[in-house]
Design a protein around this motif. Structure first.
Motif, PDB file in Angstrom:
ATOM      1  N   LEU A  60       0.834  -1.205   0.000  1.00  0.00           N
ATOM      2  CA  LEU A  60       0.000   0.000   0.000  1.00  0.00           C
ATOM      3  C   LEU A  60       0.869   1.256   0.000  1.00  0.00           C
ATOM      4  O   LEU A  60       0.529   2.265  -0.640  1.00  0.00           O
ATOM      5  CB  LEU A  60      -0.927  -0.010   1.218  1.00  0.00           C
ATOM      6  CG  LEU A  60      -1.990  -1.118   1.243  1.00  0.00           C
ATOM      7  CD1 LEU A  60      -2.758  -1.081   2.549  1.00  0.00           C
ATOM      8  CD2 LEU A  60      -2.944  -0.987   0.070  1.00  0.00           C
ATOM      9  N   HIS A  61       1.990   1.189   0.726  1.00  0.00           N
ATOM     10  CA  HIS A  61       2.902   2.334   0.748  1.00  0.00           C
ATOM     11  C   HIS A  61       3.508   2.567  -0.641  1.00  0.00           C
ATOM     12  O   HIS A  61       3.616   3.718  -1.100  1.00  0.00           O
ATOM     13  CB  HIS A  61       4.001   2.077   1.778  1.00  0.00           C
ATOM     14  CG  HIS A  61       5.061   3.162   1.808  1.00  0.00           C
ATOM     15  ND1 HIS A  61       4.805   4.425   2.298  1.00  0.00           N
ATOM     16  CD2 HIS A  61       6.364   3.147   1.398  1.00  0.00           C
ATOM     17  CE1 HIS A  61       5.911   5.154   2.175  1.00  0.00           C
ATOM     18  NE2 HIS A  61       6.860   4.406   1.643  1.00  0.00           N
ATOM     19  N   GLU A  62       3.889   1.482  -1.309  1.00  0.00           N
ATOM     20  CA  GLU A  62       4.446   1.631  -2.657  1.00  0.00           C
ATOM     21  C   GLU A  62       3.407   2.215  -3.612  1.00  0.00           C
ATOM     22  O   GLU A  62       3.737   3.047  -4.474  1.00  0.00           O
ATOM     23  CB  GLU A  62       4.917   0.270  -3.169  1.00  0.00           C
ATOM     24  CG  GLU A  62       6.144  -0.261  -2.440  1.00  0.00           C
ATOM     25  CD  GLU A  62       6.515  -1.651  -2.918  1.00  0.00           C
ATOM     26  OE1 GLU A  62       5.819  -2.162  -3.832  1.00  0.00           O
ATOM     27  OE2 GLU A  62       7.488  -2.229  -2.399  1.00  0.00           O
ATOM     28  N   THR A  63       2.159   1.768  -3.461  1.00  0.00           N
ATOM     29  CA  THR A  63       1.101   2.331  -4.305  1.00  0.00           C
ATOM     30  C   THR A  63       0.914   3.811  -4.028  1.00  0.00           C
ATOM     31  O   THR A  63       0.712   4.619  -4.951  1.00  0.00           O
ATOM     32  CB  THR A  63      -0.209   1.569  -4.067  1.00  0.00           C
ATOM     33  OG1 THR A  63      -0.009   0.170  -4.267  1.00  0.00           O
ATOM     34  CG2 THR A  63      -1.299   2.062  -4.998  1.00  0.00           C
ATOM     35  N   PHE A 107       0.815  -3.733 -13.086  1.00  0.00           N
ATOM     36  CA  PHE A 107       2.089  -3.883 -12.380  1.00  0.00           C
ATOM     37  C   PHE A 107       1.907  -4.139 -10.884  1.00  0.00           C
ATOM     38  O   PHE A 107       2.818  -4.639 -10.235  1.00  0.00           O
ATOM     39  CB  PHE A 107       2.948  -2.628 -12.582  1.00  0.00           C
ATOM     40  CG  PHE A 107       3.448  -2.462 -14.000  1.00  0.00           C
ATOM     41  CD1 PHE A 107       3.495  -3.557 -14.865  1.00  0.00           C
ATOM     42  CD2 PHE A 107       3.870  -1.223 -14.465  1.00  0.00           C
ATOM     43  CE1 PHE A 107       3.961  -3.405 -16.174  1.00  0.00           C
ATOM     44  CE2 PHE A 107       4.330  -1.075 -15.770  1.00  0.00           C
ATOM     45  CZ  PHE A 107       4.378  -2.158 -16.630  1.00  0.00           C
ATOM     46  N   TYR A 108       0.775  -3.765 -10.343  1.00  0.00           N
ATOM     47  CA  TYR A 108       0.533  -3.889  -8.903  1.00  0.00           C
ATOM     48  C   TYR A 108      -0.557  -4.946  -8.680  1.00  0.00           C
ATOM     49  O   TYR A 108      -1.687  -4.790  -9.151  1.00  0.00           O
ATOM     50  CB  TYR A 108       0.104  -2.556  -8.298  1.00  0.00           C
ATOM     51  CG  TYR A 108       1.175  -1.485  -8.403  1.00  0.00           C
ATOM     52  CD1 TYR A 108       2.100  -1.302  -7.384  1.00  0.00           C
ATOM     53  CD2 TYR A 108       1.265  -0.663  -9.534  1.00  0.00           C
ATOM     54  CE1 TYR A 108       3.087  -0.320  -7.477  1.00  0.00           C
ATOM     55  CE2 TYR A 108       2.242   0.314  -9.641  1.00  0.00           C
ATOM     56  CZ  TYR A 108       3.153   0.477  -8.611  1.00  0.00           C
ATOM     57  OH  TYR A 108       4.119   1.443  -8.700  1.00  0.00           O
ATOM     58  N   TYR A 157      -2.337   7.150   4.203  1.00  0.00           N
ATOM     59  CA  TYR A 157      -3.679   6.836   4.711  1.00  0.00           C
ATOM     60  C   TYR A 157      -4.606   6.425   3.573  1.00  0.00           C
ATOM     61  O   TYR A 157      -4.754   7.146   2.591  1.00  0.00           O
ATOM     62  CB  TYR A 157      -4.258   8.043   5.433  1.00  0.00           C
ATOM     63  CG  TYR A 157      -5.653   7.813   5.964  1.00  0.00           C
ATOM     64  CD1 TYR A 157      -5.861   7.034   7.100  1.00  0.00           C
ATOM     65  CD2 TYR A 157      -6.762   8.371   5.325  1.00  0.00           C
ATOM     66  CE1 TYR A 157      -7.126   6.821   7.589  1.00  0.00           C
ATOM     67  CE2 TYR A 157      -8.030   8.161   5.805  1.00  0.00           C
ATOM     68  CZ  TYR A 157      -8.217   7.383   6.934  1.00  0.00           C
ATOM     69  OH  TYR A 157      -9.468   7.183   7.411  1.00  0.00           O
ATOM     70  N   TRP A 158      -5.213   5.243   3.683  1.00  0.00           N
ATOM     71  CA  TRP A 158      -6.208   4.751   2.734  1.00  0.00           C
ATOM     72  C   TRP A 158      -7.569   4.754   3.406  1.00  0.00           C
ATOM     73  O   TRP A 158      -7.709   4.300   4.543  1.00  0.00           O
ATOM     74  CB  TRP A 158      -5.856   3.322   2.297  1.00  0.00           C
ATOM     75  CG  TRP A 158      -4.695   3.250   1.355  1.00  0.00           C
ATOM     76  CD1 TRP A 158      -3.378   3.439   1.651  1.00  0.00           C
ATOM     77  CD2 TRP A 158      -4.746   2.963  -0.045  1.00  0.00           C
ATOM     78  NE1 TRP A 158      -2.603   3.307   0.561  1.00  0.00           N
ATOM     79  CE2 TRP A 158      -3.411   2.998  -0.528  1.00  0.00           C
ATOM     80  CE3 TRP A 158      -5.775   2.671  -0.940  1.00  0.00           C
ATOM     81  CZ2 TRP A 158      -3.085   2.757  -1.848  1.00  0.00           C
ATOM     82  CZ3 TRP A 158      -5.458   2.425  -2.268  1.00  0.00           C
ATOM     83  CH2 TRP A 158      -4.131   2.477  -2.717  1.00  0.00           C
ATOM     84  N   GLY A 261      -3.458  -4.819  13.529  1.00  0.00           N
ATOM     85  CA  GLY A 261      -3.985  -3.619  12.908  1.00  0.00           C
ATOM     86  C   GLY A 261      -3.098  -3.133  11.784  1.00  0.00           C
ATOM     87  O   GLY A 261      -1.865  -3.227  11.836  1.00  0.00           O
ATOM     88  N   SER A 262      -3.719  -2.596  10.723  1.00  0.00           N
ATOM     89  CA  SER A 262      -2.970  -2.037   9.603  1.00  0.00           C
ATOM     90  C   SER A 262      -2.438  -0.652   9.973  1.00  0.00           C
ATOM     91  O   SER A 262      -3.071   0.083  10.721  1.00  0.00           O
ATOM     92  CB  SER A 262      -3.887  -1.944   8.373  1.00  0.00           C
ATOM     93  OG  SER A 262      -3.242  -1.249   7.325  1.00  0.00           O
ATOM     94  N   GLN A 263      -1.278  -0.315   9.413  1.00  0.00           N
ATOM     95  CA  GLN A 263      -0.689   1.002   9.631  1.00  0.00           C
ATOM     96  C   GLN A 263      -1.152   2.018   8.587  1.00  0.00           C
ATOM     97  O   GLN A 263      -0.861   3.207   8.717  1.00  0.00           O
ATOM     98  CB  GLN A 263       0.848   0.904   9.582  1.00  0.00           C
ATOM     99  CG  GLN A 263       1.441  -0.002  10.632  1.00  0.00           C
ATOM    100  CD  GLN A 263       1.180   0.498  12.043  1.00  0.00           C
ATOM    101  OE1 GLN A 263       1.232   1.694  12.306  1.00  0.00           O
ATOM    102  NE2 GLN A 263       0.863  -0.424  12.948  1.00  0.00           N
ATOM    103  N   THR A 264      -1.864   1.554   7.567  1.00  0.00           N
ATOM    104  CA  THR A 264      -2.233   2.456   6.469  1.00  0.00           C
ATOM    105  C   THR A 264      -3.732   2.663   6.339  1.00  0.00           C
ATOM    106  O   THR A 264      -4.165   3.451   5.504  1.00  0.00           O
ATOM    107  CB  THR A 264      -1.701   1.898   5.140  1.00  0.00           C
ATOM    108  OG1 THR A 264      -2.239   0.579   4.944  1.00  0.00           O
ATOM    109  CG2 THR A 264      -0.183   1.842   5.144  1.00  0.00           C
TER     110      THR A 264
END
Length: 586
Positions: A60-63, A107-108, A157-158, A261-264
């Motif tokens: 998610l960070h790379e996206t 690509f993702y 943040y998503w 828990g997710s960080q994003t």
């Protein structure tokens, strides 16, 4: 010796000698083994879960970085907002961006859609086959996402959103601001992340998994998955615990629950591992679990043979004697046993049999008198609630010198109370009850002219059916007191009788109205036969009806309360066939 012959001493010695060592061994062995297995297995599974969550957050960070670079470095994205909408340069740039988005979305692995959003246009690269649906979905959600993103400026943040058009309903959206009216963003289906998570546990063969919406450290509800035996809604996530133990809601199996828990995003990952699965890789423990019950069963068989001789046989004779007493065979007597307790029981049983034989008829007749008196007392409690109101109306008619109305009201009131005074009979016909209701309704119609009406749908043969007096009228009275609130609308009460189609006969009597219906709490209490609150004392009449039907018919009659879909209350009374009342009181 009497002490040695005591049944209590025999059972205590044999129980301690046979069962206690086995129980202690199993308890210690099971507790120790389970604790070791929990610690080791939870450590392995927790590490796998942490790695998966960390890898997903990295993706998610790379996206997010990809979207940020597109917003800042991509020249065509920057040029798009400089061209007027619909011009040749705008269209050419849009086509180039579209081709780039369709290329990059492959690509993702997690990405479902990459988009550029403006007030006038939406450009998307998507894996979905329904291009127009995705454009409309973005039109529906992105404005709210933009506003929420202003309140959460964190780069990684998503946001989470729900839409039935997305498989699995839940999705993650990331939006990056380019210019005043241009945004780039991406959509990830939560279902895709859940599938990757499930693959870690052989897609549910080893453990159940799910993704949950969280608020701070609290799990709120499932986003996808979570249909297993453990419900985590409302669970407080404690980061210091490697696992928690919960019991399944649909079975009695224990489960190890691990969450992260997710960080994003406001999302939590959870896996639920049944303890039964943990034992599959423990051959020795499995063997013990399989063979210990067999050994215990053999020992218990020997123990039961011993207990059979000293306890079960005399107990069987005692139970057989009690059954004969219950069937009216009062001449049965028990033989004495060598055991002290059974000698006492046999003598006491024989004495009680003699007493029961002499008192049975008197007690039975007294019980009938008590029930009959209770039924009469309940009938006497049912008094007309509108007595004072009726007298006031008669007074007002007299003051207005409306003598005809005074005579009519007095006549119907006299008929009403004449019926009340005759209601001490055990039963009356349904037709008599309906005539009494007509008197009551006539008096109420004089109070509320042109505002009240009652209709009937009753087969003629059933009008002669005998019922306890004042069974139906309290429900009609209750409907007017509690349901007739809108005095501008015609209040209609309908009484219908339907013959049962089953072999046991009887019929259903339903009282419906078009009023405001039962309040939910009162409806629940009535159907669950719970006592009403102090403020509902005006419903004493229908409570007494329930009690009187129980006394008269036993389990043969029942009452069900409901609210109709179009408003109003409905009360259905089930009467048994006439032959079912043979054993009723009176």
């Amino acid at each position: 010796m009497p002490f040695v012959q005591s049944l209590k001493v025999k059972l205590l010695i044999s129980f301690v000698a046979v069962v206690v060592p086995l129980v202690l061994f199993m308890l210690v062995n099971n507790l120790y083994a389970k604790q070791v297995v929990r610690e080791k297995v939870s450590e392995t599974y927790r590490n796998t879960l942490d790695m998966f969550v960390r890898q997903t957050d990295n993706n998610l960070h790379e996206t997010s970085e990809y979207l940020m670079k597109m917003a800042v470095l991509d020249s065509e994205v920057g040029l798009l907002s400089s061209y007027p909408y619909g011009t040749d340069n705008y269209v050419l740039t849009k086509v180039n961006i579209y081709n780039k988005l369709m290329r990059d979305v492959g690509f993702y692995d997690l990405l479902d859609t990459i988009f550029l959003y403006t007030d006038n246009d939406v450009i998307i690269g998507t894996r979905s086959n329904d291009y127009e649906m995705m454009k409309q979905l973005l039109r529906d959600h992105v404005p709210d996402m933009i506003e929420n993103d202003l309140n959460n400026p964190t780069a990684d943040y998503w946001q989470l959103a729900s839409d039935v058009r997305i498989p699995g309903r839940s999705m993650m959206i990331k939006i990056v601001h380019v210019t005043d009216s241009l945004y780039v963003g991406a959509i990830i289906r939560v279902q895709d992340i859940a599938q990757n998570l499930g693959m870690q546990w052989s897609e549910g063969d080893i453990a159940d998994s799910g993704l949950y919406l969280r608020r701070g450290n609290e799990i709120v509800r499932p986003l996808i998955g979570g249909e297993g035996p453990i419900q985590l809604d409302g669970t407080e996530m404690n980061g210091s615990l490697s696992y928690i133990t919960q019991r399944g809601e649909r079975n009695n199996d224990n489960y190890l629950v691990m969450y992260k828990g997710s960080q994003t995003a406001d999302m939590a990952y959870a896996i639920m591992l049944p303890e039964q699965s943990m034992l599959q890789n423990l051959p020795f423990f499995q063997m013990a679990v399989y063979f210990l019950p067999i050994g215990i069963a053999i020992l218990l068989l020997l123990y039961l043979i011993f207990v059979q001789r000293i306890m079960f046989k005399p107990l069987g004779e005692l139970i057989l004697g009690m059954k004969k007493i219950s069937l009216g065979m009062l001449d049965v007597r028990l033989k004495s046993d060598k055991t002290v307790e059974f000698v006492f029981l046999a003598n006491t049983f024989n004495t009680m049999a003699e007493q029961i034989k002499s008192l049975k008829i008197g007690m039975y007749e007294e019980q009938l008198r008590v029930k009959h008196g209770e039924l009469k007392q309940l009938q006497a409690q049912i008094n007309p609630h509108f007595y004072m109101n009726t007298l006031n109306i008669i007074y007002n008619f007299a003051a207005l010198k409306d003598h005809e109305s005074v005579k009519k009201m007095s006549l119907h009131l006299a008929d009403y109370f004449r019926f009340i005074m005759r209601a001490n009979r055990d039963t009356i016909t349904l037709d008599e009850e309906l005539r009494h209701i007509d008197n009551y309704i006539t008096i109420q119609e004089m109070r509320f002219p042109n505002k009240l009406i009652i209709t009937y749908d009753i087969p003629e043969p059933l009008k002669s059916f005998p019922i306890p007096a004042l069974t139906v009228q309290p429900f009609v009275e209750n409907a007017i007191i509690h349901g007739f609130k809108n005095r501008k609308q015609l209040f209609v009460i309908h009484i219908a009788v339907e013959q049962k189609t089953s072999f046991d006969g009887g019929f259903y009597l339903t009282i419906r109205d078009n009023g405001i219906g039962f309040p939910p709490d009162v409806l629940n209490r009535l159907n669950e036969k719970q006592p009403l609150l102090e403020g509902e004392s005006s419903r004493l009449g229908i409570v007494n009806v329930t009690h009187r039907l129980s006394l008269h018919y036993g389990e043969g009659a029942s009452i069900y309360y409901a609210n109709d879909e179009d408003g109003g209350a409905a009360v259905t009374i089930m009467f048994p066939a006439m032959t079912d009342t043979a054993g009723a009181v009176g």
